[in-house]
Write an enzyme that holds these catalytic residues in place. Sequence first.
Site, PDB file in Angstrom:
ATOM      1  N   HIS A 150       0.833  -1.219   0.000  1.00 14.18           N
ATOM      2  CA  HIS A 150       0.000   0.000   0.000  1.00 14.18           C
ATOM      3  C   HIS A 150       0.863   1.264   0.000  1.00 14.18           C
ATOM      4  O   HIS A 150       0.424   2.305   0.495  1.00 14.18           O
ATOM      5  CB  HIS A 150      -0.933   0.047   1.218  1.00 14.18           C
ATOM      6  N   SER A 271      13.882  21.186 -16.853  1.00 15.49           N
ATOM      7  CA  SER A 271      12.660  21.960 -17.080  1.00 15.49           C
ATOM      8  C   SER A 271      13.036  23.144 -17.964  1.00 15.49           C
ATOM      9  O   SER A 271      14.169  23.614 -17.937  1.00 15.49           O
ATOM     10  CB  SER A 271      12.120  22.447 -15.737  1.00 15.49           C
ATOM     11  N   LYS A 277      15.620  21.652 -11.913  1.00 18.19           N
ATOM     12  CA  LYS A 277      14.891  20.403 -12.138  1.00 18.19           C
ATOM     13  C   LYS A 277      15.713  19.312 -12.792  1.00 18.19           C
ATOM     14  O   LYS A 277      16.524  19.549 -13.674  1.00 18.19           O
ATOM     15  CB  LYS A 277      13.659  20.665 -13.002  1.00 18.19           C
ATOM     16  N   GLU A 284       9.013   8.056 -17.038  1.00 12.80           N
ATOM     17  CA  GLU A 284       7.598   8.421 -17.212  1.00 12.80           C
ATOM     18  C   GLU A 284       7.120   8.001 -18.602  1.00 12.80           C
ATOM     19  O   GLU A 284       5.979   7.579 -18.793  1.00 12.80           O
ATOM     20  CB  GLU A 284       7.415   9.932 -17.032  1.00 12.80           C
TER      21      GLU A 284
END
Length: 486
Positions: A150, A271, A277, A284
């Site tokens: 979980h 970024s 970043k 992803e």
Amino acid sequence: MYRSRLGSDLSDVTLDYVSSINEDLQIALYDILGSEAHTLMLYEQQIITKNDAKKIISALESLKNEKFDILSGAEDIHELIETLVIKKAGMASGGKMHTARSRNDQVALDIRMKIRDDINIVCNSLLDTIEALVSLAKNHQKTIMPLYTHLQQAQVGLFSHYLLAQADVLFRDFDRLYTTFSHVNQSPLGAGPVGGTSIAIDRHSTAKMLGFDSVIENSLDATSTRDFVAEYVAMIAILMTNLSRISEDFVIWSTSEFSFIELSDEFTSPSSVMPQKKNPDILELTRGKTSEVIGNLTAILTTIKGLASGYGRDLQQIKSSIWSTSKISISALLILKSILLTLHVNEKEMKKATESSYLIALDIAEKLVQNEIPFRTSHKITGALVQLAHKSNKSLIKLNMKEIITIAKETKTNPDLIMKIIQSTTITSSLKERKSFGSSGYDEQKRMIEDRTKKINSYRINITKRNNDILKVLDHLSDKINELIK
Ligand code: ARG
């Protein structure tokens, strides 16, 4: 070229709509090889003369380096190749190449040859990625981390245990694809449009020349089934969902909140605006591209499900879904392998995370069990200990005798025993004592790493042999061809 009974040509818009020539570039070489085997067989069966065969095959050979013109007006690669063969070999010989076959068995053949190569490539890439997982596991048999359920800390574990779990997942992907190969590697060639042919062809001979294990016997089945495509793409869809889950773990673990790992710069993106970043875009995209593969599977299944028996042109549409599926999975595996090999593992942070929680609760409960306390009671005792410690915001080891006595009384247990167990249970002791088969205990890591290393080697031998068998057969075909046209 095929419009013998049709009055007018297709308009540009319709031609563009109907044509698969763009997708077909991926199968052009297979189409040539299939046509060569077919032509040799026609000659060996004395259906065409040696001179015809020579001319057709010479033309086909010259097309192996052809840059096919997708604006030629042909509807697909089969038409284009035949047109070019006729142009080079002349109608008298070239016009005989398409004797006793159809584009329906031809396209099924090409797709099967392409998928069987792709399966071998994916299987090899899988082994490379598994190898990277196991080699990283070797270095992290002592790297302590929390294991989650979980997404909440559950038990203390080792990073190697996590990596070996992923290796086992990918071994199963390999097994599935290895089996799928045998459903793919059957030759449909010579099945004709749907019902076979009156000409005395030898389907077994072309199957053998092209390295197929057998023929797919029933000509209706051979030309119209795409279950092997659905099976292949389904297996890859499962593989991709597995890669997607690993990606998700790594995305989470590379956040500054977790800081368990740091991806190498080459697998991150900046970024456009925030200079600090370092985004895990590549992982992803594995998640994102997994959706695309699942979409491909859906497209294929929905194309097949409503089709009447026999070939239908709808089937043309599924080719791009196959190519995209193969490309995505091969790239995803290659990239994951490199990510693993360049990964920085923050061992300190991983260990620190295990200390801030009550991860050894189950280990304490199990020690009580070993002192003849029923598990249900020991669960209760340990739960109460955690509750008490949590309330006063301290670790279990900081509980004092007074606190322990209150719990011992309620559960009629010896407080000294509880105290002794708490004092002697640490994260490391729990990993030492965890001995069950496949557990995240220290001892199991070494055994599993040795076993998986052997497994990689034996899988590697099998896949290399399978690949070489095909290459050998195709070399033999090429010898036969050179002998004929010399
Ligand atoms: N371009 C077609 C395909 O990819 C080849 C088969 C066409 N057959 C036919 N009878 N129209 O599926």
